[in-house]
Design a protein around this motif. Structure first.
Motif, mmCIF file in Angstrom:
data_model
loop_
_atom_site.group_PDB
_atom_site.id
_atom_site.type_symbol
_atom_site.label_atom_id
_atom_site.label_comp_id
_atom_site.label_asym_id
_atom_site.label_seq_id
_atom_site.Cartn_x
_atom_site.Cartn_y
_atom_site.Cartn_z
ATOM 1 N N TRP A 173 0.773 -1.419 0.076
ATOM 2 C CA TRP A 173 -0.066 -0.049 -0.008
ATOM 3 C C TRP A 173 1.097 1.190 0.045
ATOM 4 O O TRP A 173 0.415 2.352 -0.140
ATOM 5 N N GLY A 174 2.092 1.255 0.090
ATOM 6 C CA GLY A 174 2.996 2.301 0.099
ATOM 7 C C GLY A 174 3.076 3.247 1.463
ATOM 8 O O GLY A 174 2.292 3.077 2.192
ATOM 9 N N PRO A 175 3.607 4.419 1.106
ATOM 10 C CA PRO A 175 3.716 5.339 2.374
ATOM 11 C C PRO A 175 2.226 6.098 2.603
ATOM 12 O O PRO A 175 1.647 6.078 1.650
ATOM 13 N N ASN A 176 2.223 6.611 3.921
ATOM 14 C CA ASN A 176 0.913 7.419 4.055
ATOM 15 C C ASN A 176 0.743 8.673 3.283
ATOM 16 O O ASN A 176 -0.234 8.949 2.666
ATOM 17 N N PRO A 177 1.712 9.359 2.944
ATOM 18 C CA PRO A 177 1.705 10.801 2.404
ATOM 19 C C PRO A 177 1.246 10.294 0.863
ATOM 20 O O PRO A 177 0.532 11.091 0.290
ATOM 21 N N HIS A 178 2.022 9.529 0.294
ATOM 22 C CA HIS A 178 1.654 8.996 -1.283
ATOM 23 C C HIS A 178 1.502 7.747 -1.332
ATOM 24 O O HIS A 178 2.257 6.934 -1.605
ATOM 25 N N PRO A 179 0.318 7.220 -0.949
ATOM 26 C CA PRO A 179 -0.020 5.766 -0.975
ATOM 27 C C PRO A 179 -0.173 4.995 -2.425
ATOM 28 O O PRO A 179 -0.361 5.958 -3.488
ATOM 29 N N TRP A 180 0.026 3.866 -2.487
ATOM 30 C CA TRP A 180 -0.291 3.385 -3.822
ATOM 31 C C TRP A 180 -0.493 1.642 -3.491
ATOM 32 O O TRP A 180 -0.662 1.218 -2.327
ATOM 33 N N LEU A 181 -0.922 0.968 -4.641
ATOM 34 C CA LEU A 181 -1.513 -0.428 -4.246
ATOM 35 C C LEU A 181 -0.664 -1.130 -5.485
ATOM 36 O O LEU A 181 -0.779 -0.765 -6.688
ATOM 37 N N ARG A 182 0.089 -2.058 -4.998
ATOM 38 C CA ARG A 182 0.606 -2.986 -5.985
ATOM 39 C C ARG A 182 0.713 -4.242 -5.453
ATOM 40 O O ARG A 182 0.843 -4.662 -4.477
ATOM 41 N N ALA A 183 0.035 -5.225 -6.365
ATOM 42 C CA ALA A 183 -0.339 -6.603 -6.227
ATOM 43 C C ALA A 183 -0.453 -7.353 -7.544
ATOM 44 O O ALA A 183 -0.599 -6.836 -8.739
ATOM 45 N N ASN A 184 -0.324 -8.672 -7.206
ATOM 46 C CA ASN A 184 -0.839 -9.549 -8.327
ATOM 47 C C ASN A 184 -2.185 -10.443 -7.911
ATOM 48 O O ASN A 184 -2.292 -11.103 -7.138
ATOM 49 N N TRP A 185 -3.088 -10.294 -8.798
ATOM 50 C CA TRP A 185 -4.485 -10.840 -8.742
ATOM 51 C C TRP A 185 -4.576 -11.684 -9.880
ATOM 52 O O TRP A 185 -4.551 -11.491 -11.052
ATOM 53 N N ILE A 234 -14.091 -21.917 -23.514
ATOM 54 C CA ILE A 234 -12.862 -22.333 -22.775
ATOM 55 C C ILE A 234 -12.650 -21.334 -21.525
ATOM 56 O O ILE A 234 -12.949 -20.357 -21.578
ATOM 57 N N PRO A 235 -12.353 -21.968 -20.536
ATOM 58 C CA PRO A 235 -12.131 -21.117 -19.335
ATOM 59 C C PRO A 235 -10.296 -20.695 -19.592
ATOM 60 O O PRO A 235 -9.567 -21.130 -20.033
ATOM 61 N N ILE A 236 -10.292 -19.182 -19.067
ATOM 62 C CA ILE A 236 -8.899 -18.784 -18.999
ATOM 63 C C ILE A 236 -8.438 -18.278 -17.378
ATOM 64 O O ILE A 236 -9.663 -17.729 -16.938
ATOM 65 N N SER A 237 -7.536 -18.023 -17.269
ATOM 66 C CA SER A 237 -6.961 -17.685 -15.898
ATOM 67 C C SER A 237 -5.963 -16.411 -16.150
ATOM 68 O O SER A 237 -4.853 -16.673 -16.510
ATOM 69 N N LEU A 238 -6.315 -15.351 -15.679
ATOM 70 C CA LEU A 238 -5.706 -14.091 -16.006
ATOM 71 C C LEU A 238 -5.034 -13.328 -14.578
ATOM 72 O O LEU A 238 -5.608 -13.495 -13.625
ATOM 73 N N ILE A 239 -3.767 -13.152 -14.798
ATOM 74 C CA ILE A 239 -2.944 -12.607 -13.750
ATOM 75 C C ILE A 239 -2.944 -11.110 -14.117
ATOM 76 O O ILE A 239 -2.192 -10.791 -14.954
ATOM 77 N N PHE A 240 -3.606 -10.470 -13.374
ATOM 78 C CA PHE A 240 -3.570 -9.160 -13.318
ATOM 79 C C PHE A 240 -2.379 -8.481 -12.563
ATOM 80 O O PHE A 240 -2.096 -8.704 -11.552
ATOM 81 N N ARG A 241 -1.767 -7.469 -13.194
ATOM 82 C CA ARG A 241 -0.752 -6.659 -12.569
ATOM 83 C C ARG A 241 -1.364 -5.285 -11.980
ATOM 84 O O ARG A 241 -1.842 -4.534 -12.744
ATOM 85 N N ILE A 242 -1.901 -5.336 -10.600
ATOM 86 C CA ILE A 242 -2.587 -4.262 -10.036
ATOM 87 C C ILE A 242 -1.495 -3.172 -9.733
ATOM 88 O O ILE A 242 -0.663 -3.556 -8.896
ATOM 89 N N ASP A 243 -1.588 -1.874 -10.078
ATOM 90 C CA ASP A 243 -0.521 -0.927 -9.946
ATOM 91 C C ASP A 243 -1.319 0.418 -9.877
ATOM 92 O O ASP A 243 -1.564 0.876 -11.049
ATOM 93 N N TYR A 244 -1.605 0.943 -8.566
ATOM 94 C CA TYR A 244 -2.277 2.226 -8.724
ATOM 95 C C TYR A 244 -1.397 3.134 -7.779
ATOM 96 O O TYR A 244 -1.208 2.763 -6.417
ATOM 97 N N GLU A 245 -1.059 4.295 -8.036
ATOM 98 C CA GLU A 245 -0.388 5.291 -7.416
ATOM 99 C C GLU A 245 -1.354 6.516 -7.097
ATOM 100 O O GLU A 245 -1.626 7.229 -8.167
ATOM 101 N N SER A 246 -1.305 7.033 -5.908
ATOM 102 C CA SER A 246 -2.199 8.113 -5.634
ATOM 103 C C SER A 246 -1.130 9.495 -4.931
ATOM 104 O O SER A 246 -0.300 9.049 -4.438
ATOM 105 N N ASN A 247 -1.542 10.703 -5.134
ATOM 106 C CA ASN A 247 -0.944 11.783 -4.571
ATOM 107 C C ASN A 247 -1.367 11.993 -3.111
ATOM 108 O O ASN A 247 -0.687 12.355 -2.297
ATOM 109 N N ASN A 248 -2.417 11.424 -2.454
ATOM 110 C CA ASN A 248 -3.002 11.747 -1.284
ATOM 111 C C ASN A 248 -4.194 10.501 -0.931
ATOM 112 O O ASN A 248 -4.633 9.912 -1.871
ATOM 113 N N ILE A 249 -4.418 10.463 0.274
ATOM 114 C CA ILE A 249 -5.038 9.185 0.967
ATOM 115 C C ILE A 249 -6.578 9.551 0.387
ATOM 116 O O ILE A 249 -7.438 8.774 0.773
ATOM 117 N N THR A 250 -6.778 10.831 0.096
ATOM 118 C CA THR A 250 -8.190 11.276 -0.305
ATOM 119 C C THR A 250 -8.599 10.979 -1.847
ATOM 120 O O THR A 250 -9.885 11.398 -2.015
#
Length: 306
Positions: A173-185, A234-250
Motif C-alpha cells: 500500500w505504500g507510504p501514508n503521504p503518497h500511497p499506492w497499491l501494488r499486487a498480483n491478482w 474455454i476457461p482462462i486464468s488471467l494474472i492482473f498486475r495491480i498498480d495504482y499510485e495516488s497523490n494523497n489518501i483522499t
C-alpha cells in the motif's frame, strides 16, 4: 446441198452443148491414109468432150465432197451453237424464274426476324435485366453465406468467479503521504466462441481493469497467440498486475480500493465496483475489437484476502 445442185446443173449443160444426137454421128469413120488397126480403141474417134467431162466431174466430185464436208461441219457447229444458246436461254430463264423466289424468301426471313426482334425487345430487355439481377442476387447470397459461416465473431468474455485470488506477496500500500497499491491478482474468466463456425485465431488480447465509479484504471494483463475452437467455451486464468499510485489518501479511486481491499477491512468487506475492458486482435483482420465486461450486479467483485 446447194453447191451439189449447181455442179449437177453445170455438168448437164456441158453435155447438152457438146454432144450431138446419136443419130447424126457415124458409127465408124475411117480417116484417109490411116491404116486399119485391130486395137479396140483405134477404130473410132476419141471423145475429147467425154474425157474432159469426166475430168471435170472428178475434180468437181472432190470439190463436192470437200464442200459437203464443210457444210456438215458448219451444220454441226450451227447445231452446237443453237443448242448452247438454248441451254443458256433455259438457264437464264431458270435463274430469272428462281431469283424472285429466293429474294422473296430472304425478304420474308428478314421481315420475320425484324418483327420478332421488335416484338420481343421488351421481353429480351426484361430477361437480360432479370438474369443480371438474379446473378447479382445469387453472388451476393453466396458471399453472404461465406461471410456468415467464415467471418470471425468476437468471443464473449464472462467472469467465472466474483472473487480474485492473491498471487505471490501480499499487497503493498505504500507510504501514508503518497500511497499506492501494488499486487498480483488472479481472475478466472471464460471465452465463449459458440457463435463461430470455424476456429478463431487470436493474435493477442489486452485486458484492463477499471474502477466503474471513477473510470480510472488500476490493473492490466495480456495473453498472446490463442486459438479458440469453434462452438466451444474455454476457461482462462488471467494474472492482473495491480498498480495504482495516488497523490494523497483522499483520492476517490484509492479510497475505493483501500475500503474494499485494504488491510483494515472488516470481516465482510464491501464489493469493489469494477469493469474489465478487453481489446482483441484476431488474426487476418487489420483492426482490433474491444468489449467491456463486468461481474454481475447481484454478486459484485471482491478483492483477495491479504
Amino acid at each position: 446441198m446447194h453447191n451439189i445442185h449447181l455442179v449437177l446443173i453445170y455438168i448437164t449443160i456441158i453435155e447438152l452443148g457438146t454432144n450431138p444426137p446419136l443419130s447424126t454421128l457415124p458409127l465408124f469413120s475411117h480417116e484417109p491414109g490411116r491404116a486399119h488397126s485391130y486395137l479396140p480403141y483405134s477404130n473410132h474417134l476419141p471423145d475429147l468432150v467425154q474425157s474432159r467431162t469426166e475430168l471435170y466431174v472428178e475434180e468437181d466430185t472432190a470439190t463436192l465432197a470437200s464442200a459437203t464436208q464443210v457444210d456438215m461441219v458448219n451444220s454441226e457447229d450451227i447445231n452446237n451453237y443453237a443448242y448452247s444458246s438454248q441451254l443458256e436461254s433455259n438457264e437464264k430463264a431458270q435463274i430469272d424464274h428462281n431469283l424472285p423466289s429466293a429474294i422473296s424468301i430472304t425478304e420474308k426471313l428478314r421481315y420475320k426476324r425484324q418483327k420478332d426482334q421488335s416484338k420481343c425487345y421488351f421481353h429480351t430487355t426484361f430477361s437480360k435485366n432479370l438474369c443480371l439481377f438474379l446473378s447479382i442476387t445469387v453472388l451476393l447470397s453466396i458471399a453472404g453465406v461465406i461471410i456468415y459461416f467464415c467471418w470471425p465473431r468476437i468471443p464473449l468474455i464472462t467472469f467465472i468467479s466474483e472473487k480474485a485470488e492473491r498471487m505471490g506477496e501480499p499487497a503493498d500500500w505504500g507510504p501514508n503521504p503518497h500511497p499506492w497499491l501494488r499486487a498480483n491478482w488472479r481472475i478466472n474468466m471464460t471465452l465463449n466462441n459458440r457463435m463461430n463456425y470455424i476456429d478463431t485465431h487470436i493474435d493477442n488480447i489486452e485486458f484492463t481493469i477499471f474502477d466503474r465509479d471513477t473510470h480510472r484504471s488500476f490493473g492490466w494483463t495480456r495473453i498472446n497467440s490463442l486459438q479458440l475452437p469453434a462452438k466451444k467455451e474455454i476457461p482462462i486464468s488471467l494474472i492482473f498486475r495491480i498498480d495504482y499510485e495516488s497523490n494523497n489518501i483522499t483520492d476517490p479511486t484509492f479510497k475505493n480500493l483501500y475500503n474494499a481491499c485494504g488491510p483494515q477491512m472488516p470481516t465482510e468487506p464491501p464489493a469493489l465496483n469494477v469493469t474489465v475492458e478487453a481489446i482483441i486482435r484476431i488474426a487476418g483482420l487489420a483492426w482490433s475489437s474491444s468489449t467491456v465486461v463486468g461481474p454481475s450486479e447481484q454478486k459484485g467483485f471482491y478483492c483477495p484476502s491479504s
